[in-house]
Design a protein around this motif. Structure first.
Motif, PDB file in Angstrom:
ATOM      1  N   TRP A   1     -16.635 -49.756  -2.734  1.00 26.71           N
ATOM      2  CA  TRP A   1     -16.499 -48.489  -2.009  1.00 26.71           C
ATOM      3  C   TRP A   1     -16.991 -47.290  -2.809  1.00 26.71           C
ATOM      4  CZ3 TRP A   1     -13.263 -44.826  -4.225  1.00 26.71           C
ATOM      5  CH2 TRP A   1     -12.413 -45.290  -5.234  1.00 26.71           C
ATOM      6  N   ASP A   2     -16.880 -47.355  -4.142  1.00 26.02           N
ATOM      7  CA  ASP A   2     -17.325 -46.245  -4.984  1.00 26.02           C
ATOM      8  C   ASP A   2     -18.700 -46.485  -5.588  1.00 26.02           C
ATOM      9  OD1 ASP A   2     -16.602 -48.295  -6.650  1.00 26.02           O
ATOM     10  OD2 ASP A   2     -15.370 -47.074  -7.998  1.00 26.02           O
ATOM     11  N   ARG A   3     -19.356 -47.559  -5.166  1.00 28.76           N
ATOM     12  CA  ARG A   3     -20.685 -47.934  -5.643  1.00 28.76           C
ATOM     13  C   ARG A   3     -20.703 -48.137  -7.159  1.00 28.76           C
ATOM     14  NH1 ARG A   3     -20.165 -48.403  -1.095  1.00 28.76           N
ATOM     15  NH2 ARG A   3     -21.546 -47.787   0.598  1.00 28.76           N
ATOM     16  N   ARG A   4     -19.572 -48.637  -7.691  1.00 30.20           N
ATOM     17  CA  ARG A   4     -19.479 -48.892  -9.133  1.00 30.20           C
ATOM     18  C   ARG A   4     -19.121 -50.342  -9.437  1.00 30.20           C
ATOM     19  NH1 ARG A   4     -17.941 -43.772 -12.626  1.00 30.20           N
ATOM     20  NH2 ARG A   4     -18.812 -42.124 -11.329  1.00 30.20           N
TER      21      ARG A   4
ATOM     22  N   ILE B   1     -13.209 -39.287  -6.934  1.00 34.84           N
ATOM     23  CA  ILE B   1     -12.364 -40.457  -6.682  1.00 34.84           C
ATOM     24  C   ILE B   1     -13.201 -41.727  -6.817  1.00 34.84           C
ATOM     25  CG2 ILE B   1     -10.682 -41.507  -5.134  1.00 34.84           C
ATOM     26  CD1 ILE B   1      -9.988 -38.637  -6.035  1.00 34.84           C
ATOM     27  N   HIS B   2     -13.016 -42.408  -7.916  1.00 30.00           N
ATOM     28  CA  HIS B   2     -13.766 -43.631  -8.211  1.00 30.00           C
ATOM     29  C   HIS B   2     -13.113 -44.323  -9.394  1.00 30.00           C
ATOM     30  CE1 HIS B   2     -15.390 -41.390 -11.627  1.00 30.00           C
ATOM     31  NE2 HIS B   2     -15.693 -40.409 -10.778  1.00 30.00           N
ATOM     32  N   ARG B   3     -13.517 -45.544  -9.668  1.00 30.02           N
ATOM     33  CA  ARG B   3     -12.970 -46.239 -10.829  1.00 30.02           C
ATOM     34  C   ARG B   3     -13.499 -45.607 -12.113  1.00 30.02           C
ATOM     35  NH1 ARG B   3     -15.327 -51.945  -9.184  1.00 30.02           N
ATOM     36  NH2 ARG B   3     -15.467 -50.814  -7.222  1.00 30.02           N
ATOM     37  N   ALA B   4     -12.861 -45.901 -13.219  1.00 28.18           N
ATOM     38  CA  ALA B   4     -13.223 -45.286 -14.502  1.00 28.18           C
ATOM     39  C   ALA B   4     -14.628 -45.692 -14.927  1.00 28.18           C
ATOM     40  CB  ALA B   4     -12.211 -45.692 -15.570  1.00 28.18           C
ATOM     41  N   ASP B   5     -15.250 -44.818 -15.696  1.00 29.32           N
ATOM     42  CA  ASP B   5     -16.536 -45.144 -16.290  1.00 29.32           C
ATOM     43  C   ASP B   5     -16.361 -46.305 -17.265  1.00 29.32           C
ATOM     44  OD1 ASP B   5     -18.673 -44.648 -18.635  1.00 29.32           O
ATOM     45  OD2 ASP B   5     -19.464 -43.808 -16.783  1.00 29.32           O
ATOM     46  N   ALA B   6     -17.383 -47.136 -17.397  1.00 31.37           N
ATOM     47  CA  ALA B   6     -17.302 -48.302 -18.275  1.00 31.37           C
ATOM     48  C   ALA B   6     -17.047 -47.910 -19.728  1.00 31.37           C
ATOM     49  CB  ALA B   6     -18.575 -49.125 -18.163  1.00 31.37           C
TER      50      ALA B   6
ATOM     51  N   ASP C   1     -10.857 -52.823 -11.353  1.00 30.76           N
ATOM     52  CA  ASP C   1     -11.578 -53.646 -10.376  1.00 30.76           C
ATOM     53  C   ASP C   1     -11.839 -52.906  -9.070  1.00 30.76           C
ATOM     54  OD1 ASP C   1      -9.063 -53.549  -9.302  1.00 30.76           O
ATOM     55  OD2 ASP C   1      -8.726 -55.721  -9.286  1.00 30.76           O
ATOM     56  N   GLY C   2     -11.478 -51.612  -9.024  1.00 26.68           N
ATOM     57  CA  GLY C   2     -11.746 -50.812  -7.837  1.00 26.68           C
ATOM     58  C   GLY C   2     -10.626 -50.790  -6.817  1.00 26.68           C
ATOM     59  N   ARG C   3      -9.570 -51.563  -7.064  1.00 29.33           N
ATOM     60  CA  ARG C   3      -8.449 -51.528  -6.122  1.00 29.33           C
ATOM     61  C   ARG C   3      -7.687 -50.217  -6.273  1.00 29.33           C
ATOM     62  NH1 ARG C   3      -5.955 -57.691  -5.751  1.00 29.33           N
ATOM     63  NH2 ARG C   3      -7.980 -58.740  -5.436  1.00 29.33           N
ATOM     64  N   VAL C   4      -7.196 -49.731  -5.138  1.00 29.95           N
ATOM     65  CA  VAL C   4      -6.535 -48.420  -5.101  1.00 29.95           C
ATOM     66  C   VAL C   4      -5.112 -48.579  -4.594  1.00 29.95           C
ATOM     67  CG1 VAL C   4      -6.633 -46.075  -4.167  1.00 29.95           C
ATOM     68  CG2 VAL C   4      -8.756 -47.313  -4.659  1.00 29.95           C
ATOM     69  N   ALA C   5      -4.173 -47.880  -5.224  1.00 29.46           N
ATOM     70  CA  ALA C   5      -2.778 -47.893  -4.787  1.00 29.46           C
ATOM     71  C   ALA C   5      -2.273 -46.461  -4.675  1.00 29.46           C
ATOM     72  CB  ALA C   5      -1.912 -48.679  -5.770  1.00 29.46           C
ATOM     73  N   LEU C   6      -1.432 -46.227  -3.687  1.00 30.06           N
ATOM     74  CA  LEU C   6      -0.795 -44.925  -3.497  1.00 30.06           C
ATOM     75  C   LEU C   6       0.637 -45.028  -4.008  1.00 30.06           C
ATOM     76  CD1 LEU C   6      -0.909 -42.035  -2.280  1.00 30.06           C
ATOM     77  CD2 LEU C   6      -0.097 -43.045  -0.132  1.00 30.06           C
ATOM     78  N   ARG C   7       0.916 -44.358  -5.124  1.00 27.34           N
ATOM     79  CA  ARG C   7       2.260 -44.427  -5.721  1.00 27.34           C
ATOM     80  C   ARG C   7       3.228 -43.465  -5.033  1.00 27.34           C
ATOM     81  NH1 ARG C   7       2.175 -45.921 -11.807  1.00 27.34           N
ATOM     82  NH2 ARG C   7       1.040 -47.905 -11.703  1.00 27.34           N
TER      83      ARG C   7
END
Length: 288
Positions: A62-65, A211-216, A266-272
């Motif tokens: 979804w974040d193209r990463r 909003i995307h996963r962390a940079d490598a 891994d790109g999974r998202v959770a709403l805490r």
């Protein structure tokens, strides 16, 4: 029959993972003489991207990463060795988790005609103090504060920052308030299409930018604060969770509330948490 088929198509779109799929088809208009509703296919805005087939499917890229999507395809075909490919994929793989805290600005003077005069009310200043205290009490090492360039967000940031000394601040126009996408169900008092056309692209750009996963290259988990507006936060939450984005207006956020999103490597998202103001006394809570 045509009406039922359109509803089924729309339902498939609403269950998909991409923002664009939610525009795939809707039935609108007055019933015809024969009984079927007049159908109108609503095309996705250009900024929404292409629709993805398949209901209820999580889009892992979804974040193209996603690492595989970052490897040069032509080079990958020229170098088919599995070990080499695995090494290159590992180079692009995120290792850290991002914790994103979305803060809605505090109560402000809504009746002011100019944006610069829409300053925080006395209650709003109290709310910002309480939010700042709450964030400080979490004991986290916050990396940065990114805030909207609108007056009420700037003033909220000023107060919160006092409780988080040393955390750098960045202002951006991308997080300014606006109308992200026409809500469903619609509301009679809402905006003309041109407003969504302009604001929607900007707010979608904010989502893609922040909003995307962390940079490598990021080795440690990060804790980032974004101080902005209810519409922006509600849209971001829907997009991040791959929920129908036009459902953003069904959510409600109090002033000074904290929404906590987690983006895993891994790109999974959770709403805490969504719109938490449990740290405020009841008489300090507002939604204006």
């Amino acid at each position: 029959m045509a009406f039922r088929q359109a509803l089924q198509l729309a339902a498939c779109g609403l269950a998909g993972g991409s923002a664009a799929v939610f525009f795939s088809a809707v039935a609108v208009g007055k019933p015809r003489a024969g009984g079927d509703a007049e159908l109108r296919v609503v095309e996705p805005p250009a900024w929404a991207g292409a629709a993805r087939p398949g209901p209820g499917v999580w889009d892992s890229n979804w974040d193209r990463r996603e690492p595989l999507s970052l490897v040069n395809l032509r080079k990958r075909n020229l170098e088919p060795g599995e070990e080499e490919l695995a090494s290159r994929l590992d180079h692009y793989k995120a290792k850290a988790t991002r914790h994103i805290f979305l803060i809605r600005h505090s109560q402000y003077h809504v009746d002011a005609s100019l944006e610069k005069d829409r300053t925080l009310t006395p209650l709003g200043r109290e709310q910002a103090e309480l939010t700042g205290l709450r964030l400080a009490s979490l004991g986290l090492k916050f990396n940065k504060i990114v805030h909207s360039s609108m007056t009420r967000a700037i003033e909220t940031t000023d107060i919160i920052s006092k409780h988080l000394p040393g955390v750098c601040r960045v202002s951006t126009d991308l997080l300014r308030e606006g109308a992200p996408i026409e809500p469903d169900p619609p509301v009679s008092h809402w905006k003309p299409e041109a407003v969504y056309y302009e604001d929607g692209a900007r707010i979608e750009a904010a989502f893609r930018n922040y909003i995307h996963r962390a940079d490598a290259k990021q080795q440690e988990d990060s804790y980032e604060i974004f101080i902005c507006h209810a519409n922006v936060i509600r849209y971001i939450v829907c997009r991040a969770l791959q929920f129908p984005p036009e459902g953003w207006l069904r959510l409600s956020l109090n002033n000074g509330s904290i929404t906590h999103l987690v983006v895993r490597p891994d790109g999974r998202v959770a709403l805490r948490t969504l719109g938490d103001t449990g740290f405020m006394p009841p008489d300090k809570i507002s939604r204006s």
